[in-house]
Design a protein around this motif. Structure first.
Motif, PDB file in Angstrom:
ATOM      1  N   ASP A 241       0.852  -1.184   0.000  1.00  0.00           N
ATOM      2  CA  ASP A 241       0.000   0.000   0.000  1.00  0.00           C
ATOM      3  C   ASP A 241       0.896   1.244   0.000  1.00  0.00           C
ATOM      4  O   ASP A 241       1.743   1.406   0.880  1.00  0.00           O
ATOM      5  N   ARG A 242       0.712   2.072  -0.999  1.00  0.00           N
ATOM      6  CA  ARG A 242       1.550   3.259  -1.116  1.00  0.00           C
ATOM      7  C   ARG A 242       0.986   4.395  -0.276  1.00  0.00           C
ATOM      8  O   ARG A 242      -0.202   4.404   0.048  1.00  0.00           O
ATOM      9  N   PRO A 243       1.827   5.361   0.083  1.00  0.00           N
ATOM     10  CA  PRO A 243       1.315   6.501   0.867  1.00  0.00           C
ATOM     11  C   PRO A 243       0.286   7.287   0.070  1.00  0.00           C
ATOM     12  O   PRO A 243       0.290   7.287  -1.160  1.00  0.00           O
ATOM     13  N   PRO A 244      -0.585   8.005   0.792  1.00  0.00           N
ATOM     14  CA  PRO A 244      -1.601   8.790   0.099  1.00  0.00           C
ATOM     15  C   PRO A 244      -0.994  10.045  -0.517  1.00  0.00           C
ATOM     16  O   PRO A 244       0.124  10.449  -0.161  1.00  0.00           O
ATOM     17  N   CYS A 245      -1.736  10.647  -1.419  1.00  0.00           N
ATOM     18  CA  CYS A 245      -1.264  11.857  -2.100  1.00  0.00           C
ATOM     19  C   CYS A 245      -2.334  12.953  -1.999  1.00  0.00           C
ATOM     20  O   CYS A 245      -3.520  12.691  -2.218  1.00  0.00           O
ATOM     21  N   LEU A 246      -1.881  14.137  -1.693  1.00  0.00           N
ATOM     22  CA  LEU A 246      -2.759  15.301  -1.749  1.00  0.00           C
ATOM     23  C   LEU A 246      -2.990  15.642  -3.221  1.00  0.00           C
ATOM     24  O   LEU A 246      -2.069  16.066  -3.912  1.00  0.00           O
ATOM     25  N   ALA A 247      -4.231  15.437  -3.683  1.00  0.00           N
ATOM     26  CA  ALA A 247      -4.505  15.637  -5.108  1.00  0.00           C
ATOM     27  C   ALA A 247      -5.035  17.026  -5.400  1.00  0.00           C
ATOM     28  O   ALA A 247      -4.807  17.566  -6.471  1.00  0.00           O
ATOM     29  N   GLN A 248      -5.778  17.585  -4.443  1.00  0.00           N
ATOM     30  CA  GLN A 248      -6.300  18.943  -4.638  1.00  0.00           C
ATOM     31  C   GLN A 248      -6.263  19.673  -3.311  1.00  0.00           C
ATOM     32  O   GLN A 248      -6.429  19.068  -2.244  1.00  0.00           O
ATOM     33  N   GLY A 349      10.674  22.152   9.229  1.00  0.00           N
ATOM     34  CA  GLY A 349      10.840  23.350   8.420  1.00  0.00           C
ATOM     35  C   GLY A 349      10.555  23.159   6.941  1.00  0.00           C
ATOM     36  O   GLY A 349      10.460  24.141   6.192  1.00  0.00           O
ATOM     37  N   ASP A 350      10.378  21.923   6.504  1.00  0.00           N
ATOM     38  CA  ASP A 350      10.075  21.673   5.101  1.00  0.00           C
ATOM     39  C   ASP A 350       8.604  21.949   4.854  1.00  0.00           C
ATOM     40  O   ASP A 350       7.739  21.385   5.521  1.00  0.00           O
ATOM     41  N   ALA A 351       8.323  22.759   3.852  1.00  0.00           N
ATOM     42  CA  ALA A 351       6.932  23.099   3.564  1.00  0.00           C
ATOM     43  C   ALA A 351       6.165  21.895   3.032  1.00  0.00           C
ATOM     44  O   ALA A 351       4.976  21.763   3.263  1.00  0.00           O
ATOM     45  N   THR A 352       6.849  21.039   2.298  1.00  0.00           N
ATOM     46  CA  THR A 352       6.205  19.851   1.757  1.00  0.00           C
ATOM     47  C   THR A 352       6.973  18.618   2.210  1.00  0.00           C
ATOM     48  O   THR A 352       8.108  18.724   2.701  1.00  0.00           O
ATOM     49  N   CYS A 353       6.326  17.475   2.036  1.00  0.00           N
ATOM     50  CA  CYS A 353       6.984  16.222   2.402  1.00  0.00           C
ATOM     51  C   CYS A 353       6.406  15.105   1.548  1.00  0.00           C
ATOM     52  O   CYS A 353       5.180  15.045   1.335  1.00  0.00           O
ATOM     53  N   SER A 354       7.306  14.252   1.077  1.00  0.00           N
ATOM     54  CA  SER A 354       6.873  13.095   0.319  1.00  0.00           C
ATOM     55  C   SER A 354       7.643  11.885   0.785  1.00  0.00           C
ATOM     56  O   SER A 354       8.871  11.897   0.819  1.00  0.00           O
ATOM     57  N   SER A 359       8.114  11.749  -6.166  1.00  0.00           N
ATOM     58  CA  SER A 359       8.135  12.725  -5.088  1.00  0.00           C
ATOM     59  C   SER A 359       7.091  13.812  -5.279  1.00  0.00           C
ATOM     60  O   SER A 359       6.923  14.654  -4.394  1.00  0.00           O
ATOM     61  N   THR A 360       6.381  13.796  -6.423  1.00  0.00           N
ATOM     62  CA  THR A 360       5.278  14.741  -6.593  1.00  0.00           C
ATOM     63  C   THR A 360       4.055  14.330  -5.797  1.00  0.00           C
ATOM     64  O   THR A 360       3.106  15.091  -5.675  1.00  0.00           O
TER      65      THR A 360
END
Lengths: 372, 576
Positions: A241-248, A349-354, A359-360
């Motif tokens: 099971d892969r991690p979820p993604c913020l799509a919108q 401090g990272d604004a995003t994380c993957s 990595s998108t």
């Protein structure tokens, strides 16, 4: 020219006598052969087309007469049904190999007789005869697999086998499922009933649940009462099971270095999360799919770490600028998790994380806002 | 034949034959309407359909209703082939178009406009496409009649146009936030940012837009550019009106370092900061006659509340902000207690709104200003508040004893005295369940979301979410004195979403019957794109009886599947 010469000779010889006569040319028999079908085995219920090859010395048009008989070996006349199963009069002769003879016994051979005659009635001699061995048809088998969950480990995959057997009948066929697992992983396989698509085909279904990742194969074998079998292999690549993604996301995420001005209470939300198993919005009526989990946090005007907003577990959070001073910069952050609850290892401090590839696919997004 | 007669004959023949050969197919013009079943208040698009029209065409439109012209705008920036108008009344609308530049007849058509279904569900359909599709969002009104499921396919997302432009001020590029609001679809804005060179780019509808520009530089006045079209010249930020004034306390002493901001006609001004004497200057775009909301936020250390007032102030006149007389209290040493026990580390949010605690005047117009109190204080290890200046007004304390333990105090009249303790009650338990109208059976796994309102919302309390057990029952704890809007939803769609406004732990009903669901289904499409549109967010939002962010909370939401289809369950409004 010979005839003319003969005529001249006769006329010349007999000129002192009264009158001349001529002799018609001699019509010769045509010769016939039957083009052999391919060397592939012939099965009951096969559709065959034979072609006659004719040679007439005078180049005349040839009339054909075909007769096909269902027989047992060795397909001598005494081994065949009295009446032909079909006849034909054209150069090509299409017919279906019967499953049964007239007495109901299985067809084991075919005898095809061909006769031909030219325009003047001269018949071919000898008439060609084709004897064909007829085999028991093995079952026809088509397989497919479907997964609603991207073939994630531990989730069911539906397997289907559609069988038919034109000479034994679909109900005489049995189906077996043989699973080959990677690294001795366990699995579940439970058969279930599937509506038949039509009167000829029967569909078997099995719900297969792999409990390990890697390449799995399922050999599906359809066997008729005589033991003739057809096998088809299904290959499944089962993954974690892969991690979820913020799509919108809403509102717009400002680019690096920019701030989003808030002039009124604003609803920050993640309207769509995509995941193998835990999505948002939730899917109704699915026993396997769950809902993504949300964690919201804020970094206040004085900086410091992002602090989780206690109790904020829905996909949205309201930020009211009146709770701050005009000009205050506040960071609003959302992080998402699926049932695996993988810890996000990115620095605060990272604004995003993957935590996934590509990595998108982000599990964290941060809005840098300014209160206006 | 004489020469003259011969010449006549030749001429007659020439004229009869003509120089251009046989006539071509005749030009034909028609008018189509979208939607064909128009209702009042819903924008209508009229498009001229021309066949066999040769050349570059222009279109001259006229719309009339009840003997009067109806205002319309071009639906496209690059052509006048289509127009949009919004019928305000039911009845017949006569639409006429003349073709300029070709020998085509005029066309006219009558559109019947019905009243919005009084027994139906009036909502908005909002579609946000996936980012990789690069088309603008859609927001349109939807009137759902009851009694049966409805398929609203196709739901067409317009391709839009790629609009590029720039924001400049005094010839230099300006980084800014932009919100582009299309004409006729005000609830589907597109947001973007301009970079340091002022350049921006966005995918927008091919229609005029009102563009709100808020520069990153807080000294520059934000501005709205009305009727901007893709391809227009750069957005030139004007310096704006210089607005000046003073902020004074009840003793007529200037309040230093107070933030002053105006909102004029919905556009925020730059932020001004008062000097030591309480004077401020800022820049604002100032359309004449617009409502002006003045907000003054003094430094927290002063103990003064935020002041807010709205009027049609003349911003070209000096504004004077004056606080009313009330004491400034020090809450240092006040203990947070529950059941007599001090609560160390409690997070106390003091909130309140008190009318007429100041005045704002432009010299002619004077308005009473509302004091808005928002302060957050953390109790120390002994449960005591640190020294904190607060206005001597009535406030409410929303206290987070722990992250999951909230409490709402009774009103605290700081105008009278500083209490020794802020007493917070224990949370109250509640039990509630939901059942389906259709089956009368409890709904297992039903979801209850409690959206804070009132003091809880002012304190920034989060939305609470509960999930029912197998019997559809929910048991939980809520802050005593806290008020919420209760929103029930069922992922299985056995029951439709239901909202019970303004409930508390004491008033939330023990049983809710979720209404019969009505399914709204559809498939998204993009003209010229044969591919399905998966992963678009599709939401049904309230159109009426909501304000602020409540209008942004979906009644129902879904994401399109791999085939681009969606299904949403809404309450069936029934048939009457």
């Amino acid at each position: 020219m010979k005839c003319l010469a003969l005529l001249v000779a006769v006329c010349g010889t007999l000129a002192p006598l009264a009158g001349c006569f001529y002799v018609d040319p001699i019509n010769q028999r045509p010769s016939l052969t039957i083009d052999q079908p391919s060397s592939d085995p012939i099965y009951r219920a096969d559709h065959l087309t034979l072609t006659a090859r004719a040679n007439d010395p005078e180049g005349q048009y040839i009339s054909y007469r075909w007769r096909a008989y269902a027989c047992v070996s060795p397909a001598e006349p005494a081994d065949c049904d009295r009446d032909p199963i079909t006849t034909g009069t054209t150069q090509t002769f299409p017919f279906d190999v019967p499953i049964h003879r007239a007495d109901g016994s299985p067809t084991e051979a075919m005898r095809i007789d061909l006769e031909g005659s030219d325009e003047l009635g001269a018949t071919s001699k000898p008439d060609p005869v084709l004897k064909l061995a007829v085999n028991n048809r093995p079952p026809d088998l088509a397989t497919r697999k479907t997964s609603r969950y991207s073939y994630v480990v531990g989730t069911p995959v539906e397997l289907y086998a559609e069988v038919t057997d034109l000479d034994d009948g679909r109900d005489a066929v049995t189906v077996t499922w043989t699973v080959s697992a990677p690294s001795q992983a366990a699995h579940d396989l439970v058969e279930f009933a599937v509506p038949d698509p039509d009167a000829i085909h029967h569909t078997y279904g099995a719900r297969f649940t792999p409990h390990g990742t890697g390449e799995w194969t399922v050999d599906v074998t359809a066997t008729d009462p005589l033991g003739n079998a057809t096998t088809s292999q299904l290959t499944l690549e089962v993954a974690d099971d892969r991690p979820p993604c913020l799509a919108q996301l809403s509102p717009i995420v400002p680019p690096a270095g920019a701030v989003l001005p808030l002039t009124e209470p604003t609803l920050f939300s993640a309207p769509v999360v995509i995941d193998d198993l835990d999505v948002y919005p939730p899917h109704a009526g699915d026993p396997v799919l769950g809902t993504a989990r949300f964690v919201w946090s804020l970094q206040g005007p004085s900086g410091g770490p992002h602090v989780a907003v206690a109790g904020a577990t829905t996909n949205s959070l309201v930020i009211d600028p009146t709770a701050y001073q005009p000009g205050d910069v506040v960071e609003v952050r959302v992080e998402i998790y699926d049932r695996n609850n993988v810890t996000l290892l990115c620095p605060d401090g990272d604004a995003t994380c993957s935590m996934s590839t590509p990595s998108t696919c982000l599990q964290r997004q941060t809005w840098r806002t300014v209160m206006r | 034949m004489s020469r003259a007669v011969f010449a006549l004959v030749l001429a007659a023949m020439a004229s009869a034959c003509g120089a251009e050969g046989p006539p071509g197919p005749q030009c034909d013009v028609g008018i189509t309407f979208s939607p064909a079943d128009a209702i009042t208040g819903v924008q209508v698009r009229a498009t001229a359909v021309v066949t066999n029209g040769v050349g570059v065409l222009d279109y001259d439109w006229q719309v009339r209703h009840a003997g009067a012209d109806v205002a319309f705008t071009s639906a496209q920036t690059s052509s006048s082939q289509a127009i949009v108008f919004t019928p305000a009344e039911a009845g017949t609308y006569d639409v006429r178009v003349s073709i300029v530049g070709a020998s085509c007849p005029d066309a006219s058509s009558t559109l019947n406009v019905m009243d919005d279904n009084p027994h139906g569900l009036s909502v908005r359909l909002h579609v946000t496409p996936p980012p990789d599709l690069d088309v603008p969002p859609l927001d349109k009104r939807l009137s759902i009649s009851g009694g049966g499921d409805v398929d609203i396919s196709p739901v067409t997302l317009e391709r839009g146009v790629r609009a590029s432009g720039s924001v400049v001020s005094a010839g230099a590029g300006v980084s800014a936030y932009l919100r582009l609001v299309p004409a006729g679809m005000p609830d589907a804005p597109v947001e973007t940012f301009s970079d340091a060179t002022g350049a921006f780019s966005a995918r927008v509808l091919d229609a005029p837009h009102d563009v709100l520009v808020i520069p990153t530089d807080e000294t520059l006045a934000p501005q709205i550019f009305a009727g901007w079209n893709p391809g227009d010249p750069p957005l030139e930020l004007a310096t704006g009106q210089t607005v000046s004034g003073t902020v004074r306390d009840s003793a007529n002493i200037g309040v230093a370092n107070a933030k002053v901001q105006l909102v004029i006609g919905g556009v925020p001004s730059a932020i001004g900061t008062t000097t030591a004497t309480g004077a401020f200057t800022l820049h604002a775009a100032s359309p004449p006659g617009a409502d002006v909301t003045v907000t003054v936020t003094p430094p927290a250390a002063t103990g003064l509340p935020r002041l807010v007032a709205t009027n049609t102030f003349a911003v070209n006149q000096a504004l004077t902000v004056r606080y009313a007389s009330f004491p400034i209290r020090n809450l240092g040493g006040v203990h947070v207690r529950r059941g007599g026990v001090a609560q160390p580390g409690a997070r106390v949010s003091l909130v309140g709104e008190v009318a007429s605690e100041g005045t704002i005047t432009d010299g002619s117009l004077t308005s009473q200003a509302t004091a808005v109190i928002r302060a957050t204080i953390i109790a120390d290890g002994a449960g005591a508040l640190p020294p904190t200046a607060m206005p001597g007004l009535t406030v409410t304390a929303v206290v987070a004893v722990s992250p999951s333990d909230l409490a709402v105090s009774s009103p605290i009249a700081l105008g009278t005295a500083v209490p020794a303790d802020i007493v917070v009650p224990a949370m109250s338990s509640f039990t509630s369940r939901a059942q389906a109208f259709v089956t009368g059976v409890a709904i297992p796994g039903v979801t209850l979301e409690l959206l804070p309102i009132g003091d809880l919302a002012a304190a920034g309390a989060p939305t609470l979410r509960f999930t029912g057990d197998a019997t559809g029952q929910i048991t939980g704890l809520l802050p005593t004195g806290g008020h919420y809007d209760a929103r029930w939803s069922d992922a299985e769609a056995i029951g439709a979403p239901f909202v019970d406004p303004d409930v508390s732990a004491q008033t939330i009903a023990s049983m809710y019957v979720l209404p019969k669901p009505l399914f709204v289904t559809g498939t998204l499409s993009v003209p010229g794109n044969p591919n399905p549109v998966p992963r678009a967010a599709v939401q049904i939002l309230p159109r009426t009886m909501c304000t602020g962010v409540a209008c942004d909370r979906p009644i129902a939401e879904a994401a399109t599947d791999d085939l681009g289809t969606f299904s949403l369950a809404v309450p069936d409004p029934g048939t009457r």
